[in-house]
Design a protein around this motif. Structure first.
Motif, PDB file in Angstrom:
ATOM      1  N   ARG A  36      -5.505  -8.841   9.124  1.00 32.89           N
ATOM      2  CA  ARG A  36      -6.883  -8.409   9.055  1.00 32.89           C
ATOM      3  C   ARG A  36      -6.788  -7.277   8.242  1.00 32.89           C
ATOM      4  O   ARG A  36      -7.465  -6.780   7.393  1.00 32.89           O
ATOM      5  CB  ARG A  36      -7.826  -8.508   9.996  1.00 32.89           C
ATOM      6  CG  ARG A  36      -8.222  -9.541  10.735  1.00 32.89           C
ATOM      7  CD  ARG A  36      -9.081  -9.326  11.767  1.00 32.89           C
ATOM      8  NE  ARG A  36     -10.558  -8.803  11.125  1.00 32.89           N
ATOM      9  CZ  ARG A  36     -11.499  -8.906  11.860  1.00 32.89           C
ATOM     10  NH1 ARG A  36     -11.653  -8.721  13.036  1.00 32.89           N
ATOM     11  NH2 ARG A  36     -12.779  -8.321  11.392  1.00 32.89           N
ATOM     12  N   ASN A  78      -8.546  -6.370   4.644  1.00 36.10           N
ATOM     13  CA  ASN A  78      -9.412  -5.158   4.488  1.00 36.10           C
ATOM     14  C   ASN A  78      -8.531  -4.078   3.536  1.00 36.10           C
ATOM     15  O   ASN A  78      -9.137  -3.065   3.939  1.00 36.10           O
ATOM     16  CB  ASN A  78      -9.494  -4.688   5.896  1.00 36.10           C
ATOM     17  CG  ASN A  78     -10.433  -5.380   6.692  1.00 36.10           C
ATOM     18  OD1 ASN A  78     -11.047  -6.142   6.124  1.00 36.10           O
ATOM     19  ND2 ASN A  78     -10.276  -5.474   8.217  1.00 36.10           N
ATOM     20  N   HIS A  89      -7.978  -0.649   9.243  1.00 36.94           N
ATOM     21  CA  HIS A  89      -8.080  -1.380  10.580  1.00 36.94           C
ATOM     22  C   HIS A  89      -8.782  -0.482  11.491  1.00 36.94           C
ATOM     23  O   HIS A  89      -8.479   0.752  11.744  1.00 36.94           O
ATOM     24  CB  HIS A  89      -6.750  -1.596  11.383  1.00 36.94           C
ATOM     25  CG  HIS A  89      -6.899  -2.382  12.463  1.00 36.94           C
ATOM     26  ND1 HIS A  89      -7.197  -3.487  12.982  1.00 36.94           N
ATOM     27  CD2 HIS A  89      -6.821  -1.802  13.892  1.00 36.94           C
ATOM     28  CE1 HIS A  89      -7.204  -3.647  14.023  1.00 36.94           C
ATOM     29  NE2 HIS A  89      -6.907  -2.737  14.786  1.00 36.94           N
TER      30      HIS A  89
END
Length: 426
Positions: free
Chosen positions: A309, A313, A317
């Motif tokens: 992720r 992204n 995070h």
């Protein structure tokens, strides 16, 4: 569905050790989500592989945006025992490589390393290289290297040394690698002893000439602690794992968590499974002599999802920046020339199907199945697979304890990815 949804997991363990999911969907108010029908289809297909005996158990995850769906099916070992759970810890094998590459990028962003600098300063064992005149040459039949090895060479697996495409002991260099303990997982030597052994051997090819699998990541596992001035595992913990909340990721499983590590299986030539590594008293039950970034990490599906992720992204995070957007883009783009890909593509469909290679992971450069161009990720020889698809905002992770040395596990992986793309609901 016109809106996305998140699945609230509730359920019970059935008699086969599978997690029977029950729950409800919560609308999120966006147009891209996960399909209930697709998720049911995924569960049916994965459960079928467990029921057939292809693997004792598995944990699978698909994530998109704020939605995450996890299935834990089967048991921790053949013949029953504890059921697989969402927090089961797996031997990640080569899924360690992208994490190692990310650690290098942290040092590059701090200007403590530079992509095209020679590594001789930090790794004097690899200075003044000599190169075999051909892959089957005697070890003393060499010429000088045209140039030094760079950080970029190590990240892209083009530094001139790696896995040999030939049966064991076909060539003298393979015999030498075996004698030095450099031909398998869980390296017995410490990092300094290991890099000295590597430095005693000639390169197989000139630096920058050809992609060769694996060894570059292990060399980075020596480079990182020398530059950082602390053990590799400590650097990873402080700079990457803890910021991402990856509390169950490391180079061994502590005693108080060892019950969450399943038995690991390889396969005989007949396809029959045999125990490769037990949990208690096994290879991952104690700190290793060499914290190897090529294949040494253990992790969980949620821990590894946090890492992917972050990459999806563009380096952030939980509102915190781990890597710059530029670094993530560099990691996840193809860096190889057609000439450098000859060895990679010769490995067959497992390595050749992606087209490209970034830093520590594959990158899709053409569409030949359901995955989009730009998908990045990798597979682990002990039964793991994880990729992210930026075009779809999709992450998929499948963790098993059955090695990739039979037809069953690769077939399971392919079916997982086929069903993962059926979960897209837009």
């Amino acid at each position: 569905m016109s809106k996305s949804a998140s699945w609230n997991m509730k359920g019970t363990w059935d008699q086969k050790g599978a997690w029977e999911t029950q729950g409800r969907w919560e609308e999120k108010g966006t147009n891209a989500g996960l399909s209930q029908a697709g998720l049911r289809r995924m569960r049916e297909v994965l459960a079928g592989h467990v029921d057939s005996g292809a693997v004792p158990g598995l944990v699978a995850l698909v994530g998109r945006g704020d939605e995450t769906y996890v299935e834990a099916i089967g048991t921790m070992r053949i013949g029953g025992g504890a059921p697989m759970r969402r927090d089961t810890i797996f031997r990640m094998a080569s899924l360690s490589k992208p994490i190692t590459a990310a650690a290098v990028m942290i040092l590059i962003e701090e200007c403590r390393l530079r992509l095209d600098d020679p590594v001789d300063t930090w790794l004097p064992e690899l200075a003044d290289r000599r190169v075999l005149t051909r892959i089957d040459a005697p070890l003393d039949d060499t010429i000088p290297a045209h140039r030094s090895i760079t950080v970029r060479d190590l990240l892209t697996f083009t530094f001139g040394f790696g896995v040999v495409l030939a049966p064991p002991d076909t060539h003298p260099i393979q015999v030498a690698m075996r004698e030095l303990g450099m031909d398998g997982t869980t390296l017995a030597a410490g990092p300094d002893e290991w890099i000295a052994g590597l430095g005693s051997l000639p390169l197989m090819y000139q630096p920058g000439k050809l992609w060769q699998y694996h060894t570059g990541s292990d060399v980075l596992s020596v480079l990182i602690p020398r530059v950082a001035g602390q053990p590799f595992g400590t650097f990873l913990r402080e700079r990457l794992l803890d910021p991402l909340g990856m509390t169950d990721t490391g180079f061994h499983v502590p005693a108080d968590k060892i019950h969450r590590l399943p038995t690991s299986y390889a396969h005989q030539e007949t396809g029959e499974p045999v125990v490769w590594d037990e949990a208690e008293g096994g290879k991952y039950s104690r700190p290793p002599a060499f914290e190897a970034g090529g294949d040494g990490l253990v992790s969980t599906v949620d821990d590894y999802h946090a890492f992917y992720r972050m990459l999806l992204n563009k380096g952030t995070h939980g509102g915190e920046r781990i890597l710059s957007r530029a670094s993530v883009e560099l990691m996840t783009m193809d860096h190889l020339t057609p000439e450098q890909k000859v060895e990679k593509d010769a490995f067959g469909d497992h390595f050749g199907r992606h087209g490209g290679y970034g830093f520590g992971m594959a990158v899709r450069t053409h569409r030949r199945d359901l995955a989009s161009v730009g998908q990045f990720g990798w597979d682990g020889g002990l039964g793991t697979t994880a990729y992210a698809d930026p075009a779809e905002g999709l992450t998929g992770i499948l963790l098993t304890q059955a090695a990739m040395d039979s037809q069953d596990t690769p077939r399971l992986h392919r079916d997982f990815w086929t069903t993962a793309y059926q979960t897209l609901d837009d």
